[in-house]
Structure formats: C-alpha cells, structure tokens
Design a protein around this motif. Structure first.
Motif, PDB file in Angstrom:
ATOM      1  N   LEU A 139      92.278 -25.880 -28.511  1.00 39.99           N
ATOM      2  CA  LEU A 139      91.418 -25.276 -27.500  1.00 39.99           C
ATOM      3  C   LEU A 139      90.325 -26.265 -27.119  1.00 39.99           C
ATOM      4  O   LEU A 139      89.672 -26.852 -27.983  1.00 39.99           O
ATOM      5  CB  LEU A 139      90.787 -23.996 -28.048  1.00 39.99           C
ATOM      6  N   LYS A 140      90.138 -26.456 -25.825  1.00 33.96           N
ATOM      7  CA  LYS A 140      89.069 -27.312 -25.333  1.00 33.96           C
ATOM      8  C   LYS A 140      88.265 -26.550 -24.286  1.00 33.96           C
ATOM      9  O   LYS A 140      88.746 -25.590 -23.683  1.00 33.96           O
ATOM     10  CB  LYS A 140      89.615 -28.614 -24.737  1.00 33.96           C
ATOM     11  N   PHE A 141      87.027 -26.998 -24.095  1.00 36.23           N
ATOM     12  CA  PHE A 141      86.127 -26.349 -23.150  1.00 36.23           C
ATOM     13  C   PHE A 141      85.748 -27.332 -22.055  1.00 36.23           C
ATOM     14  O   PHE A 141      85.720 -28.541 -22.265  1.00 36.23           O
ATOM     15  CB  PHE A 141      84.871 -25.857 -23.873  1.00 36.23           C
ATOM     16  N   CYS A 142      85.453 -26.773 -20.900  1.00 42.46           N
ATOM     17  CA  CYS A 142      85.119 -27.603 -19.749  1.00 42.46           C
ATOM     18  C   CYS A 142      83.942 -26.995 -19.005  1.00 42.46           C
ATOM     19  O   CYS A 142      83.834 -25.777 -18.866  1.00 42.46           O
ATOM     20  CB  CYS A 142      86.332 -27.712 -18.821  1.00 42.46           C
ATOM     21  N   HIS A 143      83.066 -27.866 -18.541  1.00 39.38           N
ATOM     22  CA  HIS A 143      81.904 -27.426 -17.773  1.00 39.38           C
ATOM     23  C   HIS A 143      81.779 -28.295 -16.535  1.00 39.38           C
ATOM     24  O   HIS A 143      81.959 -29.509 -16.589  1.00 39.38           O
ATOM     25  CB  HIS A 143      80.633 -27.529 -18.618  1.00 39.38           C
ATOM     26  N   VAL A 144      81.499 -27.662 -15.400  1.00 37.90           N
ATOM     27  CA  VAL A 144      81.339 -28.370 -14.134  1.00 37.90           C
ATOM     28  C   VAL A 144      79.910 -28.196 -13.650  1.00 37.90           C
ATOM     29  O   VAL A 144      79.406 -27.081 -13.557  1.00 37.90           O
ATOM     30  CB  VAL A 144      82.314 -27.833 -13.066  1.00 37.90           C
ATOM     31  N   GLU A 145      79.277 -29.314 -13.361  1.00 36.46           N
ATOM     32  CA  GLU A 145      77.912 -29.270 -12.848  1.00 36.46           C
ATOM     33  C   GLU A 145      77.738 -30.365 -11.802  1.00 36.46           C
ATOM     34  O   GLU A 145      77.941 -31.538 -12.083  1.00 36.46           O
ATOM     35  CB  GLU A 145      76.893 -29.463 -13.981  1.00 36.46           C
ATOM     36  N   HIS A 146      77.396 -29.959 -10.599  1.00 34.78           N
ATOM     37  CA  HIS A 146      77.197 -30.883  -9.477  1.00 34.78           C
ATOM     38  C   HIS A 146      78.418 -31.785  -9.273  1.00 34.78           C
ATOM     39  O   HIS A 146      78.289 -32.990  -9.022  1.00 34.78           O
ATOM     40  CB  HIS A 146      75.951 -31.727  -9.696  1.00 34.78           C
ATOM     41  N   GLY A 147      79.614 -31.211  -9.425  1.00 35.63           N
ATOM     42  CA  GLY A 147      80.841 -31.955  -9.213  1.00 35.63           C
ATOM     43  C   GLY A 147      81.293 -32.805 -10.385  1.00 35.63           C
ATOM     44  O   GLY A 147      82.351 -33.422 -10.327  1.00 35.63           O
ATOM     45  N   ARG A 148      80.501 -32.858 -11.437  1.00 38.28           N
ATOM     46  CA  ARG A 148      80.846 -33.636 -12.625  1.00 38.28           C
ATOM     47  C   ARG A 148      81.568 -32.758 -13.631  1.00 38.28           C
ATOM     48  O   ARG A 148      81.059 -31.721 -14.041  1.00 38.28           O
ATOM     49  CB  ARG A 148      79.582 -34.207 -13.265  1.00 38.28           C
ATOM     50  N   VAL A 149      82.773 -33.145 -14.017  1.00 34.33           N
ATOM     51  CA  VAL A 149      83.597 -32.359 -14.927  1.00 34.33           C
ATOM     52  C   VAL A 149      83.473 -32.936 -16.333  1.00 34.33           C
ATOM     53  O   VAL A 149      83.781 -34.107 -16.560  1.00 34.33           O
ATOM     54  CB  VAL A 149      85.074 -32.369 -14.471  1.00 34.33           C
ATOM     55  N   SER A 150      83.005 -32.115 -17.260  1.00 34.79           N
ATOM     56  CA  SER A 150      82.823 -32.552 -18.653  1.00 34.79           C
ATOM     57  C   SER A 150      83.671 -31.697 -19.575  1.00 34.79           C
ATOM     58  O   SER A 150      83.823 -30.489 -19.355  1.00 34.79           O
ATOM     59  CB  SER A 150      81.348 -32.442 -19.064  1.00 34.79           C
ATOM     60  N   PHE A 151      84.228 -32.332 -20.622  1.00 33.80           N
ATOM     61  CA  PHE A 151      85.097 -31.647 -21.558  1.00 33.80           C
ATOM     62  C   PHE A 151      84.480 -31.669 -22.954  1.00 33.80           C
ATOM     63  O   PHE A 151      83.904 -32.671 -23.368  1.00 33.80           O
ATOM     64  CB  PHE A 151      86.481 -32.301 -21.580  1.00 33.80           C
ATOM     65  N   PHE A 152      84.652 -30.555 -23.671  1.00 33.58           N
ATOM     66  CA  PHE A 152      84.108 -30.423 -25.009  1.00 33.58           C
ATOM     67  C   PHE A 152      85.167 -29.848 -25.944  1.00 33.58           C
ATOM     68  O   PHE A 152      86.095 -29.170 -25.503  1.00 33.58           O
ATOM     69  CB  PHE A 152      82.900 -29.473 -25.014  1.00 33.58           C
ATOM     70  N   SER A 153      84.993 -30.121 -27.231  1.00 30.28           N
ATOM     71  CA  SER A 153      85.842 -29.487 -28.239  1.00 30.28           C
ATOM     72  C   SER A 153      85.082 -29.402 -29.550  1.00 30.28           C
ATOM     73  O   SER A 153      84.148 -30.169 -29.799  1.00 30.28           O
ATOM     74  CB  SER A 153      87.142 -30.275 -28.431  1.00 30.28           C
ATOM     75  N   PHE A 154      85.474 -28.428 -30.374  1.00 32.87           N
ATOM     76  CA  PHE A 154      84.897 -28.298 -31.708  1.00 32.87           C
ATOM     77  C   PHE A 154      85.706 -29.136 -32.699  1.00 32.87           C
ATOM     78  O   PHE A 154      86.926 -29.238 -32.596  1.00 32.87           O
ATOM     79  CB  PHE A 154      84.937 -26.830 -32.169  1.00 32.87           C
ATOM     80  N   SER A 155      85.032 -29.685 -33.675  1.00 28.68           N
ATOM     81  CA  SER A 155      85.726 -30.388 -34.751  1.00 28.68           C
ATOM     82  C   SER A 155      85.022 -30.075 -36.063  1.00 28.68           C
ATOM     83  O   SER A 155      83.808 -29.782 -36.087  1.00 28.68           O
ATOM     84  CB  SER A 155      85.742 -31.908 -34.520  1.00 28.68           C
ATOM     85  N   MET A 156      85.784 -30.130 -37.146  1.00 23.31           N
ATOM     86  CA  MET A 156      85.218 -29.863 -38.467  1.00 23.31           C
ATOM     87  C   MET A 156      84.372 -31.026 -38.932  1.00 23.31           C
ATOM     88  O   MET A 156      84.733 -32.193 -38.759  1.00 23.31           O
ATOM     89  CB  MET A 156      86.345 -29.612 -39.464  1.00 23.31           C
ATOM     90  N   VAL A 157      83.245 -30.720 -39.506  1.00 26.37           N
ATOM     91  CA  VAL A 157      82.345 -31.728 -40.029  1.00 26.37           C
ATOM     92  C   VAL A 157      81.973 -31.375 -41.469  1.00 26.37           C
ATOM     93  O   VAL A 157      81.519 -30.268 -41.738  1.00 26.37           O
ATOM     94  CB  VAL A 157      81.052 -31.845 -39.183  1.00 26.37           C
ATOM     95  N   ASP A 158      82.196 -32.304 -42.383  1.00 27.46           N
ATOM     96  CA  ASP A 158      81.812 -32.088 -43.782  1.00 27.46           C
ATOM     97  C   ASP A 158      80.390 -32.591 -43.985  1.00 27.46           C
ATOM     98  O   ASP A 158      80.125 -33.801 -43.920  1.00 27.46           O
ATOM     99  CB  ASP A 158      82.762 -32.830 -44.724  1.00 27.46           C
ATOM    100  N   LEU A 159      79.492 -31.677 -44.192  1.00 33.49           N
ATOM    101  CA  LEU A 159      78.103 -32.054 -44.398  1.00 33.49           C
ATOM    102  C   LEU A 159      77.921 -32.575 -45.836  1.00 33.49           C
ATOM    103  O   LEU A 159      78.509 -32.057 -46.778  1.00 33.49           O
ATOM    104  CB  LEU A 159      77.191 -30.853 -44.165  1.00 33.49           C
ATOM    105  N   PRO A 160      77.120 -33.612 -46.000  1.00 30.42           N
ATOM    106  CA  PRO A 160      76.882 -34.134 -47.372  1.00 30.42           C
ATOM    107  C   PRO A 160      76.137 -33.112 -48.217  1.00 30.42           C
ATOM    108  O   PRO A 160      75.335 -32.317 -47.712  1.00 30.42           O
ATOM    109  CB  PRO A 160      76.017 -35.376 -47.101  1.00 30.42           C
ATOM    110  N   VAL A 161      76.439 -33.120 -49.493  1.00 27.18           N
ATOM    111  CA  VAL A 161      75.778 -32.219 -50.433  1.00 27.18           C
ATOM    112  C   VAL A 161      74.429 -32.813 -50.823  1.00 27.18           C
ATOM    113  O   VAL A 161      74.356 -33.945 -51.329  1.00 27.18           O
ATOM    114  CB  VAL A 161      76.639 -31.992 -51.695  1.00 27.18           C
ATOM    115  N   LEU A 162      73.387 -32.110 -50.548  1.00 22.15           N
ATOM    116  CA  LEU A 162      72.052 -32.606 -50.855  1.00 22.15           C
ATOM    117  C   LEU A 162      71.779 -32.475 -52.363  1.00 22.15           C
ATOM    118  O   LEU A 162      72.229 -31.533 -53.009  1.00 22.15           O
ATOM    119  CB  LEU A 162      70.998 -31.820 -50.066  1.00 22.15           C
ATOM    120  N   PRO A 163      71.022 -33.426 -52.911  1.00 22.10           N
ATOM    121  CA  PRO A 163      70.734 -33.359 -54.342  1.00 22.10           C
ATOM    122  C   PRO A 163      69.807 -32.180 -54.657  1.00 22.10           C
ATOM    123  O   PRO A 163      69.093 -31.686 -53.821  1.00 22.10           O
ATOM    124  CB  PRO A 163      70.024 -34.704 -54.608  1.00 22.10           C
TER     125      PRO A 163
END
Length: 262
Positions: free
Chosen positions: A238-262
């Motif tokens: 699944l991807k997302f798209c946004h149009v603003e002033h004729g400019r087409v931009s694409f977005f997607s979610f991805s998994m991110v592993d956050l570091p474990v804080l001490p």
C-alpha cells in the motif's frame, strides 16, 4: 506497524526511464504537462453520460492492451482514461446526444472538476503522472474484464456503486466491499491499482498489482487508518499519494527498529 517511518518521493517525469516504451500512449515527450501529439490513426469513442464512461467505437494502436475495461464484448474508458487519451491526441470523443459532435477537452475537464464520475482533479493528476511514466494504472475495485477480477480488487471501489454498476454487472459481492464502499478514512481513499510496465500484460489475467495507491487529501493517514487499509489489502503493498499545486508526491510506511535506550 510500531515505529513506522514515512518514506517519501516526489518524482519528476524526466527523472525516470523505463524499459518498456512500446505503447503509443508513451510515445511523446515527457513533461509536467501532457503534450498533444498529431497522429495518423486516432481511436474513436462515444461518451455515455448515464454510465459515466466512454464506449470505444474504433480502436487504433497498442494502448488498448492496458487501457479500458471490457464488458459484454465492448471496451469502455473511465473518465480518467478518456481524458488522458484525449489529451495526448490518441482518442477522438463524440458527444452522447449527437454522434457527429466531437467533445472538447474543456467538456472533459469540467466533468473531472465536478467529480461527477468518481474521479476528481487530484486523482486525475495522479493517473496522468503515472501513465506518463509508463506504469499500468487501473481503477481500484473495477476489474479489467468480466473474468479478470480477483478478491483483492473487489474489496473497495472508488466508483461508489454498492451492488451493481450501470451495466448491471455485480462488482461488489463481498461484505467488506459493502462496508467500505466508496471508502473514505479521514479523507483517504483507495484509488488505483498500479502495475509495473509490462509488455506482456493481459487484462484477462492481470494478477495482483505491484501496489495499491491511496490518494490523500490534506494530511497523511493515522496509524490506525493505515493499518486498516493494509489488512484489507493483505499481501499487496500500500502506498499513499498527495497532490499539491500540481506536484505529485508518494509516501509509504516502513518498519523501523528503534534502539533500546539504556
């Protein structure tokens, strides 16, 4: 989807070059605005206002392998397909009431601007952008042929017709389709099924799309909304798209592993 991050891209037409450039609809200079081309052979169609589509009367060129839906042995073009082909000079469209009266681009622009046929101007800009780059683009929830549908593209329809379309064919048998018909989740809607350029593409057996595209309006979807859409689509990205002033931009979610804080 814990710890997701946004991936974003905003690609101009001249930054991408695809291997497949066979179809006539791509044989024009790419740019931010579709350029009209003068052609010796032009397809012909008649606009059907009641159906909200154009019935193709005469097909010319290779473009029809990836454009138009087939019902009852006839080929029909949705509003976004009709306008795109008319813009590039590949289709001559005639008026619904008078078969001898050509329709102008201005007439089609007004129909898109009025969102009367389930495709507003933002969705059309997305369609035109991707088609100009060589992608195969189909309306989500609308099978290419009567035999070419699959369970995924029947889930949600941009068309917004709950049980039967204007041609009397059942498009949404699944209860999920009934629940999410003409789906809007905080101004997010499933719009198009996107396939990579493929010279061997067949409408009768299109397999699953490379990804399904949602067109957002104003703001990115919430985490809960994105997860709901992903569950509906199963294994299809699944991807997302946004149009603003004729400019087409694409977005997607991805998994991110956050570091474990001490």
């Amino acid at each position: 989807m814990d710890g997701e991050g946004w991936e974003t891209s905003s690609v101009s037409d001249n930054e991408v070059d695809f291997q497949y450039r066979d179809d006539e609809e791509h044989q024009y200079a790419c740019g931010s605005v579709t350029k009209l081309q003068f052609r010796k052979e032009i397809s012909k169609a008649r606009w059907d206002e009641e159906m909200g589509m154009a019935e193709v009367l005469e097909k010319k060129g290779k473009m029809w392998t990836t454009t138009g839906i087939i019902r009852g042995g006839k080929t029909y073009c949705l509003i976004e397909e009709t306008l795109f082909l008319a813009e590039i000079g590949a289709l001559k469209l005639f008026d619904d009431d008078n078969a001898n009266t050509p329709m102008s681009l201005e007439d089609l622009y007004q129909k898109v601007a009025g969102r009367k046929h389930s495709c507003g101007w933002e969705c059309y800009e997305v369609y035109r952008h991707l088609k100009s780059l060589g992608y195969i683009v189909g309306r989500h929830g609308i099978p290419w042929t009567e035999k070419g549908g699959n369970k995924n593209n029947e889930l949600v329809s941009l068309q917004g017709n709950s049980e039967r379309n204007e041609m009397g064919e059942s498009l949404h048998e699944d209860y999920v389709a009934e629940l999410f018909n003409n789906m809007h989740i905080n101004a997010v809607k499933l719009a198009f099924d996107i396939y990579l350029p493929n010279s061997k593409f067949k409408k009768s057996s299109p397999v699953d799309p490379s990804f399904v595209l949602c067109v957002t309006s104003g703001y990115p979807p919430s985490k809960a909304d994105a997860e709901t859409l992903e569950r509906l689509l199963g294994s299809i990205p699944l991807k997302f798209c946004h149009v603003e002033h004729g400019r087409v931009s694409f977005f997607s979610f991805s998994m991110v592993d956050l570091p474990v804080l001490p």
